[in-house]
Write a protein that holds these residues in place. Structure first.
Motif, mmCIF file in Angstrom:
data_model
loop_
_atom_site.group_PDB
_atom_site.id
_atom_site.type_symbol
_atom_site.label_atom_id
_atom_site.label_comp_id
_atom_site.label_asym_id
_atom_site.label_seq_id
_atom_site.Cartn_x
_atom_site.Cartn_y
_atom_site.Cartn_z
ATOM 1 N N TYR A 140 0.807 -1.225 0.000
ATOM 2 C CA TYR A 140 0.000 0.000 0.000
ATOM 3 C C TYR A 140 0.842 1.278 0.000
ATOM 4 O O TYR A 140 0.591 2.177 -0.818
ATOM 5 N N PRO A 141 1.856 1.409 0.862
ATOM 6 C CA PRO A 141 2.605 2.675 0.873
ATOM 7 C C PRO A 141 3.234 3.041 -0.471
ATOM 8 O O PRO A 141 3.035 4.164 -0.951
ATOM 9 N N PRO A 142 3.989 2.128 -1.133
ATOM 10 C CA PRO A 142 4.596 2.553 -2.398
ATOM 11 C C PRO A 142 3.584 2.765 -3.523
ATOM 12 O O PRO A 142 3.722 3.710 -4.311
ATOM 13 N N GLU A 143 2.569 1.900 -3.616
ATOM 14 C CA GLU A 143 1.596 2.075 -4.698
ATOM 15 C C GLU A 143 0.745 3.317 -4.460
ATOM 16 O O GLU A 143 0.477 4.099 -5.388
ATOM 17 N N ASN A 144 0.324 3.521 -3.224
ATOM 18 C CA ASN A 144 -0.481 4.708 -2.911
ATOM 19 C C ASN A 144 0.333 5.982 -3.134
ATOM 20 O O ASN A 144 -0.170 6.973 -3.697
ATOM 21 N N ALA A 145 1.596 5.961 -2.707
ATOM 22 C CA ALA A 145 2.459 7.130 -2.914
ATOM 23 C C ALA A 145 2.688 7.379 -4.393
ATOM 24 O O ALA A 145 2.708 8.526 -4.857
ATOM 25 N N GLY A 146 2.850 6.300 -5.177
ATOM 26 C CA GLY A 146 3.011 6.445 -6.620
ATOM 27 C C GLY A 146 1.801 7.105 -7.251
ATOM 28 O O GLY A 146 1.933 7.985 -8.116
ATOM 29 N N VAL A 147 0.604 6.699 -6.810
ATOM 30 C CA VAL A 147 -0.633 7.316 -7.304
ATOM 31 C C VAL A 147 -0.640 8.808 -7.001
ATOM 32 O O VAL A 147 -0.926 9.646 -7.866
ATOM 33 N N HIS A 148 -0.322 9.166 -5.763
ATOM 34 C CA HIS A 148 -0.411 10.570 -5.363
ATOM 35 C C HIS A 148 0.672 11.424 -6.017
ATOM 36 O O HIS A 148 0.430 12.607 -6.331
ATOM 37 N N ALA A 170 -3.964 -1.824 -13.625
ATOM 38 C CA ALA A 170 -3.332 -2.560 -12.537
ATOM 39 C C ALA A 170 -1.827 -2.312 -12.558
ATOM 40 O O ALA A 170 -1.187 -2.426 -13.603
ATOM 41 N N ALA A 171 -1.279 -1.976 -11.402
ATOM 42 C CA ALA A 171 0.149 -1.711 -11.286
ATOM 43 C C ALA A 171 0.941 -2.938 -10.866
ATOM 44 O O ALA A 171 2.174 -2.943 -10.979
ATOM 45 N N SER A 172 0.255 -3.978 -10.383
ATOM 46 C CA SER A 172 0.999 -5.123 -9.836
ATOM 47 C C SER A 172 0.326 -6.461 -10.116
ATOM 48 O O SER A 172 0.634 -7.446 -9.452
ATOM 49 N N ASN A 173 -0.554 -6.528 -11.099
ATOM 50 C CA ASN A 173 -1.189 -7.801 -11.475
ATOM 51 C C ASN A 173 -0.369 -8.462 -12.571
ATOM 52 O O ASN A 173 -0.403 -8.031 -13.725
ATOM 53 N N PHE A 176 -6.126 -2.950 -18.280
ATOM 54 C CA PHE A 176 -4.771 -2.875 -18.803
ATOM 55 C C PHE A 176 -3.822 -2.732 -17.621
ATOM 56 O O PHE A 176 -4.232 -2.511 -16.488
ATOM 57 N N ARG A 177 -2.541 -2.890 -17.873
ATOM 58 C CA ARG A 177 -1.577 -2.861 -16.766
ATOM 59 C C ARG A 177 -0.260 -2.222 -17.195
ATOM 60 O O ARG A 177 0.110 -2.249 -18.372
ATOM 61 N N THR A 178 0.405 -1.673 -16.207
ATOM 62 C CA THR A 178 1.704 -1.041 -16.431
ATOM 63 C C THR A 178 2.834 -1.917 -15.925
ATOM 64 O O THR A 178 3.972 -1.461 -15.784
ATOM 65 N N VAL A 179 2.528 -3.157 -15.642
ATOM 66 C CA VAL A 179 3.507 -4.132 -15.186
ATOM 67 C C VAL A 179 3.461 -5.312 -16.145
ATOM 68 O O VAL A 179 2.411 -5.616 -16.727
ATOM 69 N N THR A 180 4.600 -5.955 -16.347
ATOM 70 C CA THR A 180 4.635 -7.119 -17.219
ATOM 71 C C THR A 180 4.029 -8.335 -16.521
ATOM 72 O O THR A 180 3.883 -8.369 -15.296
ATOM 73 N N THR A 181 3.690 -9.333 -17.313
ATOM 74 C CA THR A 181 3.196 -10.580 -16.749
ATOM 75 C C THR A 181 4.367 -11.351 -16.139
ATOM 76 O O THR A 181 5.531 -10.930 -16.206
ATOM 77 N N THR A 182 4.054 -12.496 -15.583
ATOM 78 C CA THR A 182 5.092 -13.350 -14.989
ATOM 79 C C THR A 182 6.105 -13.813 -16.024
ATOM 80 O O THR A 182 7.169 -14.327 -15.659
ATOM 81 N N ARG A 183 5.807 -13.628 -17.318
ATOM 82 C CA ARG A 183 6.778 -13.959 -18.375
ATOM 83 C C ARG A 183 8.052 -13.138 -18.226
ATOM 84 O O ARG A 183 9.112 -13.543 -18.708
ATOM 85 N N PHE A 238 6.490 -1.581 -7.117
ATOM 86 C CA PHE A 238 5.307 -1.231 -7.911
ATOM 87 C C PHE A 238 4.908 0.243 -7.830
ATOM 88 O O PHE A 238 3.881 0.635 -8.391
ATOM 89 N N GLY A 239 5.720 1.071 -7.167
ATOM 90 C CA GLY A 239 5.377 2.486 -7.066
ATOM 91 C C GLY A 239 5.403 3.189 -8.416
ATOM 92 O O GLY A 239 4.523 3.999 -8.730
ATOM 93 N N GLY A 240 6.415 2.886 -9.229
ATOM 94 C CA GLY A 240 6.506 3.484 -10.553
ATOM 95 C C GLY A 240 5.359 3.048 -11.446
ATOM 96 O O GLY A 240 4.843 3.834 -12.257
ATOM 97 N N GLN A 241 4.949 1.795 -11.312
ATOM 98 C CA GLN A 241 3.846 1.277 -12.114
ATOM 99 C C GLN A 241 2.525 1.957 -11.730
ATOM 100 O O GLN A 241 1.695 2.262 -12.592
#
Length: 381
Positions: free
Chosen positions: A33-41, A108-111, A126-133, A282-285
């Motif tokens: 939550y802290p890095p993703e929420n901070a990235g959003v803000h 999604a930033a971390s899916n 859509f997502r800003t993170v790559t898949t497990t590939r 995941f903050g950048g995503q």
């Protein structure tokens, strides 16, 4: 960049975008939550600084799909035009049908589960993170370079754990490294049997694909004689508090433990660290979710889900390169086709909402502190 006549009007007359944020304030992924929420803000801050109009409404997803659905319904009732979240692939699976039926854009930033790429109800996802590939080759390469020859993959029995363990098995095989997957239940009372299975299979390296329960698994592995230098954790364990959780009072006992997760650029991670004290996963995503949604809405001149989705791919590929909301918005105001490259990488979203180049932070516990050693980009194609 100076704005031509009419550009200011283009920005100020654009509709105000309301983004609903559904992240785990509680639950086994609350450390995200802290890095993703901070990235959003930080993203919102930069959109507003660039003349954009965006508001945030937010709520807790926990790691509970039922709670996430409740939160999404509330945020839609509060006027959300788009959703960022959830953090876990399994939780996003719980809300994706609601967003599909409501025609609401979801970023999604971390899916990282590959399932979203092919399922019918992911039309607005859509997502800003790559898949497990992408996760898997990064981990496999580092494991092979570290001398691993037989790898025990301890995988959470959910969509993310199964997807990543399958991809990791393939990536290790390509490097001639043997592996065996042990699926565990995250609801188990203890993980002693899981830890003991590592010795039974004669593994010299262990990968732990876990969330909060990973700390207990690590303790069990230490008790079983597995050294931290032989342990590698997935994104669900990229928690700066992990050394102290595993060994309160002696966090240095986890020195050598390596963990991998998507992150932003070095420069963005430094900016984010000023807010969250080093927790950059995941903050950048999450930041890029805000920027892409805001640019797509601006390009569409609309806050409707189908209109936003129609522009998401357009603003992230095959145009004039730009690297921030203000710069990109000024180009849009001039009628220029743009290609936003984000802090999480070049993006280049495809027709199913996936990206092909992932940016990863590789961290290791040193002197009891989880430190990012390097940032690495990988092209899954």
């Amino acid at each position: 960049m100076s704005q031509p006549e009419g550009a200011a009007d283009f920005l100020t007359e654009a509709p105000e975008l309301v983004i609903g944020v559904v992240l785990p304030e509680t639950g086994s992924l609350s450390f995200l939550y802290p890095p993703e929420n901070a990235g959003v803000h930080l993203g919102v801050e930069d959109v507003r600084a660039g003349g954009g109009r965006v508001e945030i409404v937010a709520g807790d997803s926990g790691t509970d799909p039922d709670l996430a659905v409740e939160t999404v319904n509330r945020l839609l009732g509060e006027g959300a035009h788009a959703i960022i979240g959830a953090a876990a692939s399994g939780v996003s699976q719980g809300i994706i049908q609601t967003l599909y039926e409501s025609q609401i854009a979801q970023c999604a930033a971390s899916n990282t589960s590959a399932a979203f790429s092919t399922q019918e109800n992911a039309e607005f996802f859509f997502r800003t993170v790559t898949t497990t590939r992408a996760d898997a080759p990064v981990m496999a390469d580092n494991i092979a370079r570290s001398g691993g020859t037989k790898v025990a993959i301890l995988a959470r029995g959910d969509d993310w754990g199964k997807s990543l363990s399958e991809q990791l098995t393939k990536s290790l095989e390509e490097l001639n490294v043997a592996s065996e997957v042990v699926v565990f239940s995250q609801d188990a009372v203890n993980f002693q049997d899981t830890a003991e299975s590592v010795g039974t299979m004669g593994a010299d390296t262990v990968v732990i694909l876990a969330f909060a329960e990973g700390a207990q698994i690590v303790r069990s592995l230490l008790e079983a004689g597995v050294p931290p230098i032989a342990m590698h954790g997935g994104a669900g364990m990229f928690d700066v508090e992990l050394p102290s959780i595993v060994s309160p009072g002696s966090p240095e006992l986890l020195d050598g433990f390596t963990v991998y997760a998507a992150s932003g650029s070095v420069a963005f991670n430094e900016r984010l660290s000023e807010v969250v004290g080093g927790n950059v996963v995941f903050g950048g995503q999450a930041y890029d979710c805000v920027i892409v949604l805001a640019l797509a809405s601006l390009a569409a001149g609309s806050t409707d889900g189908p209109d936003i989705l129609a522009e998401v791919q357009n603003v992230t590929r095959d145009g004039t390169k730009c690297f921030g909301y203000g710069e990109c918005a000024a180009l849009l105001a001039q009628g220029v086709d743009i290609d936003y490259d984000g802090v999480s990488g070049p993006l280049d979203l495809d027709e199913v909402g996936d990206i092909s180049v992932g940016r990863f932070g590789i961290a290791q516990v040193r002197n009891g502190v989880l430190e990012v050693l390097r940032v690495q980009d990988i092209d899954v194609d």
